[in-house]
Design an enzyme around this catalytic site. Structure first.
Site, PDB file in Angstrom:
ATOM      1  N   TYR A  70      43.472  47.029  45.451  1.00  0.00           N
ATOM      2  CA  TYR A  70      44.397  47.880  44.636  1.00  0.00           C
ATOM      3  C   TYR A  70      43.907  49.351  44.773  1.00  0.00           C
ATOM      4  O   TYR A  70      43.132  49.556  43.949  1.00  0.00           O
ATOM      5  CB  TYR A  70      44.566  47.189  43.227  1.00  0.00           C
ATOM      6  CG  TYR A  70      45.143  45.841  42.956  1.00  0.00           C
ATOM      7  CD1 TYR A  70      45.625  45.250  44.387  1.00  0.00           C
ATOM      8  CD2 TYR A  70      45.082  45.095  41.947  1.00  0.00           C
ATOM      9  CE1 TYR A  70      46.350  43.982  43.996  1.00  0.00           C
ATOM     10  CE2 TYR A  70      45.767  43.800  41.807  1.00  0.00           C
ATOM     11  CZ  TYR A  70      46.244  43.446  42.920  1.00  0.00           C
ATOM     12  OH  TYR A  70      46.724  41.996  42.749  1.00  0.00           O
TER      13      TYR A  70
ATOM     14  N   HIS B  73      41.338  36.234  47.190  1.00  0.00           N
ATOM     15  CA  HIS B  73      42.719  36.792  47.207  1.00  0.00           C
ATOM     16  C   HIS B  73      43.644  36.387  48.293  1.00  0.00           C
ATOM     17  O   HIS B  73      43.730  36.863  49.119  1.00  0.00           O
ATOM     18  CB  HIS B  73      42.676  38.373  47.404  1.00  0.00           C
ATOM     19  CG  HIS B  73      43.517  39.115  47.027  1.00  0.00           C
ATOM     20  ND1 HIS B  73      43.477  40.496  46.595  1.00  0.00           N
ATOM     21  CD2 HIS B  73      44.729  38.758  46.291  1.00  0.00           C
ATOM     22  CE1 HIS B  73      44.714  41.040  46.173  1.00  0.00           C
ATOM     23  NE2 HIS B  73      45.390  40.070  46.148  1.00  0.00           N
TER      24      HIS B  73
ATOM     25  N   TRP C 142      47.810  45.978  39.611  1.00  0.00           N
ATOM     26  CA  TRP C 142      48.307  46.188  41.101  1.00  0.00           C
ATOM     27  C   TRP C 142      49.019  47.617  40.847  1.00  0.00           C
ATOM     28  O   TRP C 142      48.452  48.396  41.596  1.00  0.00           O
ATOM     29  CB  TRP C 142      48.946  45.048  41.550  1.00  0.00           C
ATOM     30  CG  TRP C 142      49.354  45.226  42.960  1.00  0.00           C
ATOM     31  CD1 TRP C 142      49.001  46.200  43.607  1.00  0.00           C
ATOM     32  CD2 TRP C 142      50.438  44.625  43.717  1.00  0.00           C
ATOM     33  NE1 TRP C 142      49.527  46.207  44.941  1.00  0.00           N
ATOM     34  CE2 TRP C 142      50.741  45.240  44.967  1.00  0.00           C
ATOM     35  CE3 TRP C 142      51.197  43.429  43.546  1.00  0.00           C
ATOM     36  CZ2 TRP C 142      51.382  44.568  45.825  1.00  0.00           C
ATOM     37  CZ3 TRP C 142      52.103  42.916  44.184  1.00  0.00           C
ATOM     38  CH2 TRP C 142      52.051  43.523  45.526  1.00  0.00           C
TER      39      TRP C 142
ATOM     40  N   ASP D 206      43.621  42.142  35.300  1.00  0.00           N
ATOM     41  CA  ASP D 206      43.649  41.266  36.351  1.00  0.00           C
ATOM     42  C   ASP D 206      43.697  42.374  37.308  1.00  0.00           C
ATOM     43  O   ASP D 206      44.646  43.275  37.353  1.00  0.00           O
ATOM     44  CB  ASP D 206      44.551  40.371  36.544  1.00  0.00           C
ATOM     45  CG  ASP D 206      44.463  39.672  37.930  1.00  0.00           C
ATOM     46  OD1 ASP D 206      43.649  38.771  38.169  1.00  0.00           O
ATOM     47  OD2 ASP D 206      45.352  40.326  38.627  1.00  0.00           O
TER      48      ASP D 206
ATOM     49  N   SER E 134      43.461  32.990  43.990  1.00  0.00           N
ATOM     50  CA  SER E 134      44.748  33.441  43.974  1.00  0.00           C
ATOM     51  C   SER E 134      45.449  32.677  45.193  1.00  0.00           C
ATOM     52  O   SER E 134      45.033  32.837  46.283  1.00  0.00           O
ATOM     53  CB  SER E 134      44.924  34.937  43.817  1.00  0.00           C
ATOM     54  OG  SER E 134      46.360  35.493  43.691  1.00  0.00           O
TER      55      SER E 134
END
Length: 326
Positions: free
Chosen positions: A56, A122, A21, A51, A153
């Site tokens: 992002y 997500h 991220w 990941d 997630s």
């Protein structure tokens, strides 16, 4: 670095991974040079789980990973990405098989692969976990060869538990010294079903590095500035939902527990004390941070006294703010 079995995939991954991220955006400015150097340092240290997510930096993080792996080769590296947060407004109705396949096609191009190792929904709205057709659509994408595996997630423990009703390979959830509830309610269930657990936000957005203070300043584009109270997305993503000043007090109490070991490394090693955890994914904006994070895997186990002290600090300072919320 020690590796752990990644759920039902037949693959093993390093205990410490790399959360990408920070190199994508929302953490202040990170140059391509520093981002690539951080990735190289992590991989050099034995990290083999990266990941990322399509949002992002609007694909920037995925493209940086592709660039580095093109230089190094992809053998033995597992890249997990995420899809769904581009949906605007981010509501359950926006999740359709067609939209998800479009996003997955975008990630295939960004990562320059024919099949994605792992796609995670997500942090979808809770209602998505009550729509089996979405998970059936992901099954079809596995059959089509676009995905090797899929997972979720989540924001909440209850979402993680609900997700176990579907044939997922992994659950990514916030778990750290300041967010301990998953160990009480979720870990045993996931382990029994051979579902991998990815511990995200392992350093509580930097609080658990021990390097922040009341005078710390964050860039305008850093979520620790613009999402302090949940203005942009779930407040639990920023400082794990802990009020900043309260978090600093808890960090000061932790200094008496960790000894001479860097706090970030001790916080990561604490996560690895839980056998149900597959991989923790700290972020890094430069190679020094990446190498230091990876080194946490080589620390000795925490003592019973240290584990008990961390639990006491959580109960005293943190639990009232976060435990029942997520």
């Amino acid at each position: 670095m020690q590796q752990r079995q990644f759920g039902n995939t037949g693959r093993s991954v390093s205990e410490i991974g790399f959360g990408a991220w920070a190199i994508g955006g929302s953490w202040g400015d990170v140059s391509d040079k520093d981002a690539e150097a951080a990735l190289h340092a992590a991989l050099d240290a034995g990290v083999n789980f990266l990941d990322t997510a399509d949002v992002y930096g609007d694909g920037r993080s995925e493209r940086l990973i592709a660039r580095v792996l093109k230089q190094r080769g992809r053998d033995g590296i597992m890249v997990a990405t995420k899809a769904g947060r581009k949906i605007n407004p981010h509501v359950s109705a926006g999740y359709t098989p067609q939209v998800l396949e479009q996003y997955i096609d975008d990630s295939l191009r960004n990562l320059e692969v024919d099949a994605l190792d792992l796609v995670q929904l997500h942090c979808p709205p809770t209602d998505v976990f009550y729509r089996p057709e979405i998970f059936e659509a992901l099954d079809k994408l596995v059959t089509k060869g676009k995905l090797k595996a899929y997972g979720v997630s989540v924001e909440k423990v209850e979402e993680a538990i609900k997700a176990l009703e579907f044939p997922i390979s992994s659950v990514q959830i916030i778990f750290n010294m300041f967010r301990q509830r998953p160990a009480e309610h979720f870990f045993a269930r996931a382990r029994a079903q051979h579902v991998a657990i990815i511990a995200r936000v392992p350093l509580a957005s930097g609080l658990l590095t021990g390097k922040l203070s009341a005078s710390s300043q964050f860039a305008a584009e850093d979520h620790r500035n613009f999402n302090r109270h949940g203005e942009a997305f779930d407040v639990g993503e920023t400082f794990s939902g802990v009020p900043y000043e309260t978090g600093l007090k808890a960090v000061d109490a932790l200094r008496n527990v960790i000894g001479d070991v860097p706090m970030a490394q001790m916080a990561l090693r604490w996560i690895l004390m839980f056998d149900a955890i597959t991989v923790a994914i700290p972020g890094a904006k430069n190679p020094t941070q990446a190498a230091s994070n990876a080194a946490a895997a080589h620390l000795p186990a925490l003592t019973d006294a240290q584990m008990s002290a961390v639990a006491d600090i959580y109960t005293q300072y943190i639990k009232p703010h976060v435990h029942q919320r997520w």
